[in-house]
Design a protein around this motif. Structure first.
Motif: not given
Lengths: 557, 343
Positions: A13-41
């Motif tokens: 997996p490629s590595r990106r800047h932390a704020t970009a990653v954070l922005h990505d996760w907070i605004t995501t509507v991708d089911h996989k990312k949301i699923g992972l956030m549910y699990i992490g939470y």
């Protein structure tokens, strides 16, 4: 077969800047990312709820202990129960569902991606709101205070007289909000399963996991609604002078019990059905056989869904119902045992004649099978109303439902983690650590919860911050507390494995388990778009057909 | 047998406790050590249920274990790389393992229904004794309407004659939140719910002390809302009732303590019959010193323990609704001495 068959590269997996990653996760509507956030939470709250349990076990390690004050202890068991049910079990199951369902039915995403994100964030907010009570619980009256009314919050303990300040309001609001999130996700799951399946996937070919999640979601509609209604009535009681549950003004404490348990008991099945779903995927793959009796498994799940809606008052055998009322709920409760039994027998038949590989997911699945069998049988004991008059609210009940929730649900979840982590992260979990985790947790689980049955039979009551010396419950409580510590150590091994393997684990490839459902046909982790081309399926096990063109399932279904 | 004597724990079966390797302690509250009619019938039913569920566990668990071992993957088998034969289901087999659980459920259900009706709908005998139980945060009030007796935390009942049972019928109400009356060796529990009257009945096989406690979370001090039931021979019980019916004893040597008691707020919550103390919020203290314990059975009654309790109730029993009375040392001694004479 039009599933993707091109060789899949193993990529870092490629590595990106932390704020970009954070922005990505907070605004995501991708089911996989949301699923992972549910699990992490959920994992975060699992650790918090676990620490609460440990503190309680330190307090109970000997009679008349003064490690915790009664108030703190009462807050801890309230928070532990609420956290584990609403902010661990529900989100982690929704997380797996979110991640897996579109992949298993060959869809691009859930039916309503924005609703999905909304549901997650509102549930997440609810959890933090509950814990904010430690700071804001007493409002202007002084320091904070968590709710101390128990996770059922029986009336009239929640009335203004017995629960001044705002601690129980935090409980009410957080449960209410998490319910809104649950209904949103349940709606999404039903819509996705009914309308987003790929070409060729009839309901009769839908993976059992998706079937069970659909039934579970249907139950969420029916059960969360009365809970939400009750929370609103409670708020009206506390702030607008209504008297639904205010016994001093003619309200009814029993009304709350009915409202709560008509949610509370089906909730157990809401939690257990997805767990059955994991087993329906894992046991066949590691036995190398198709699931035995697919139609019966679907029918049993739907049957459990319906019957479990009529068993709630078995939590209320001691409230002085009539003999006829008690008898009805005995019958309804025992009847749930029949479809549940069918499931266990079908898993047994799936193993029978197979070639069982004891990889980490299967180890936990085996733990699940035995422990869930035992938990089901103690459930039958509790369904015998006169026996329940003795056992209700004793540690036997605590042992029973921890057998279900830890021995059943958590073991199955661990199996799911070992099974799908490679798909989610692209890397295998470390097997040696997995064995340490499994054996430590198995020992810790039994050392904790087996003696709990006996201390309950000896008359020890739950929700007590201490107990008298002369009852003789001391030695068993020492053992129980030691077991809790072993479980904590095992959980640390697991968390370490999750983190360690993310960076250092062996690359998994798309299909490390030689499995048969669609999620294993895409790279690990799957690309945002899931499938490069919309797949077409012709049986329940599309990848089996692909791997065994000489003997495909299509010939037999 | 005088009240306070613990019944020998060898008088009844207690298989599971023995099985677990533990000798029953003096304060045993094991449900497998029954000493009353409802507890006995639940015990027999539970043995049936345990043997059936135990049998199911052994059979199903055994089959599972066998399948897992017998069908494990063996790397050195010649066909270890081939997939096993795929079997998709069998209607006959699935039907049979649906019918067998149904039969077991029917059996268990009928046995259960029988005990439910036998216990809940048992006709009330003429000679039954009525007691009103009032659950309070965090203590028990017991009223004997027929005798005009009110006491707290220590319920006295006549032991039952095996030939002619003399059950005690409890009418249960709550003064505040939910509670639950549970004395495991005598009967199952029944919740005590505000705005509702629940009933249950108990009878004790033999004279002795039976312990229990509140089994429904009722607030801060739920853990110390203990229960003591003293079953007495009919003669002893009659003597106890006759004594309790008397107004409080007057002992001139503690007149000063009585004066302090009657001139402070004690009397707004406590009753001492025959005096100006007529409060009903706290326990009736008319024959306070005839009890073995106080603070809802959680503290043995001695002058020392009582002295500490009156000085600061919350330090002995956190969450107790009795406030510290801020008496000076002299008055504290006097009041303690006075209460200790209320035999």
């Amino acid at each position: 077969m039009a599933t993707q068959t091109a060789p899949l590269p193993l990529t870092e997996p490629s590595r990106r800047h932390a704020t970009a990653v954070l922005h990505d996760w907070i605004t995501t509507v991708d089911h996989k990312k949301i699923g992972l956030m549910y699990i992490g939470y959920a994992l975060l709250f699992l650790v918090i709820g676990g620490v609460e349990a440990l503190l309680m076990r330190i307090q109970l390690i000997r009679p008349e202990n003064h490690f915790l004050s009664p108030l703190v202890f009462n807050q801890l068991f309230t928070m532990h129960g609420t956290t584990m049910v609403f902010f661990v079990a529900m989100p982690v199951l929704f997380g797996f569902g979110n991640y897996l369902i579109p992949l298993m039915i060959g869809a691009r995403d859930m039916a309503f991606p924005r609703l999905n994100a909304f549901s997650f964030w509102i549930s997440a907010f609810a959890g933090f709101l509950l814990y904010f009570s430690y700071i804001g619980g007493s409002g202007l009256y002084g320091g904070g205070g968590a709710p101390d009314v128990g996770w059922w919050a029986y009336a009239p303990l929640t009335s203004k007289v017995f629960s001044p300040g705002h601690s129980s309001d935090y409980w009410t609001l957080s449960v209410l909000l998490s319910g809104i999130g649950s209904i949103g996700t349940a709606l999404n799951i039903v819509a996705t399963a009914l309308s987003m399946r790929c070409r060729g996937m009839t309901l009769y070919r839908m993976p059992l996991l998706v079937w069970l999640y659909t039934v579970m979601s249907g139950m969420v509609f029916v059960t969360i609604s009365p809970l939400t209604a009750a929370q609103i009535m409670l708020l009206l009681d506390r702030y607008l002078g209504s008297h639904f549950f205010d016994t001093q003004a003619g309200g009814s404490a029993v009304l709350w019990m009915h409202y709560f348990w008509i949610f509370g008991h089906p909730e157990v099945y809401v939690l257990i059905l997805p767990v059955f779903a994991f087993m329906n995927e894992i046991i066949p793959v590691f036995s190398r056989k198709a699931i035995f009796g697919y139609p019966a498994m679907v029918a049993a799940s739907v049957g459990i869904g319906f019957i479990s809606l009529s068993v709630w008052a078995h939590h209320m055998f001691t409230i002085g119902m009539t003999s006829a009322g008690n008898t009805f709920f005995v019958l309804a409760t025992m009847a749930v045992g029949v479809p549940t039994g069918i499931k266990i027998f079908n898993w047994l038949a799936t193993i029978w004649g197979g070639k069982v590989h004891f990889a980490p997911p299967m180890l936990f699945a085996v733990g699940f099978l035995f422990q869930f069998l035992a938990a089901g049988l103690t459930g039958i004991m509790l369904s015998v109303a006169p026996f329940d008059w003795q056992l209700n609210n004793s540690y036997f009940v605590v042992a029973h439902f921890h057998y279900v929730i830890v021995g059943g649900i958590l073991f199955s979840l661990f199996a799911a983690f070992y099974y799908w982590y490679p798909k989610m992260s692209g890397r295998m979990l470390n097997t040696k650590l997995a064995h340490w985790h499994f054996w430590l947790f198995l020992v810790g689980f039994h050392v904790t919860f087996d003696p709990m049955h006996f201390v309950g039979l000896d008359g020890m009551v739950r929700r007590t911050f201490t107990y008298p010396v002369d009852r003789g419950w001391g030695p068993l409580n020492v053992i129980i507390s030691i077991g809790a510590l072993i479980q904590a150590i095992a959980t640390l091994v697991f968390v370490y494995n999750l983190v360690h393997s993310y960076f250092k684990g062996a690359l998994a490839g798309p299909d490390p388990w030689d499995a048969w459902t669609l999620e294993w046909s895409v790279p690990s982790p799957p690309p945002t778009y899931n499938f490069a081309a919309a797949p077409t399926v012709e049986s329940r096990r599309p990848l089996w057909d692909l791997k065994h063109p000489e003997d495909p399932d299509t010939l037999y279904e | 047998m005088p009240p306070g004597t613990i019944i020998s724990s060898t008088s009844s079966p207690h298989m599971l406790s023995a099985f677990a390797g533990f000798v029953l302690p003096p304060g045993s509250t094991s449900i497998f050590n029954p000493a009353g009619t409802p507890a006995h019938s639940i015990f027999s039913l539970s043995m049936l249920v345990l043997s059936i569920t135990g049998g199911v566990f052994v059979v199903v668990g055994g089959l599972l274990l066998y399948a897992l071992l017998r069908y494990r993957h063996r790397a050195k088998d010649p066909d270890s790389n081939e997939e096993p034969q795929q079997i998709y289901g069998s209607t006959q087999i699935e039907l049979s393992w649906t019918v067998i659980p149904i039969l077991i459920v029917v059996l268990l259900f009928l046995a259960t229904a029988r005990i439910i009706f036998a216990t809940q709908d048992a006709p009330k005998p003429q000679n039954a004794l009525d007691v009103t139980v009032v659950g309070h945060q965090f203590w028990w009030e017991f009223r004997y309407p027929k005798f005009g007796v009110v006491t707290a935390n220590e319920l006295h009942i006549p032991a039952s004659d095996p030939q002619a049972r003399t059950p005690v019928y409890l009418s249960m109400i709550s003064a505040d939140t939910d509670h639950s009356f549970w004395v495991p060796r005598l009967a199952g529990k029944t919740d005590v719910i505000p705005n509702r009257v629940n009933t249950m009945w108990i009878d004790a096989d033999a004279p002795g002390l039976y312990l229990g406690q509140c089994a429904q979370y009722c607030g801060l001090e739920h853990a110390k809302m203990l229960l003591r039931v003293y079953a007495q021979t009919p003669t002893d019980f009659a003597a106890w009732v006759a004594h309790q019916q008397q107004p409080a004893l007057e002992d001139p040597s503690v007149a000063d303590g009585r004066a302090v008691f009657e001139h402070t707020a004690c009397i707004s919550c406590h009753t001492v019959r025959g005096t100006v103390a007529t409060g009903t919020f706290g326990p009736d203290l008319t024959h306070f010193a005839s009890r073995d314990t106080f603070a809802s059975g959680s503290v043995p009654l001695t002058r020392q323990s009582l002295h500490e309790f009156i000085a600061d109730p919350g330090s002995v029993k956190p969450g107790v609704l009795m406030p510290p009375m801020h008496l000076n040392d002299h008055d504290l001694d006097l009041v303690t001495d006075y209460l200790m004479t209320l035999k």
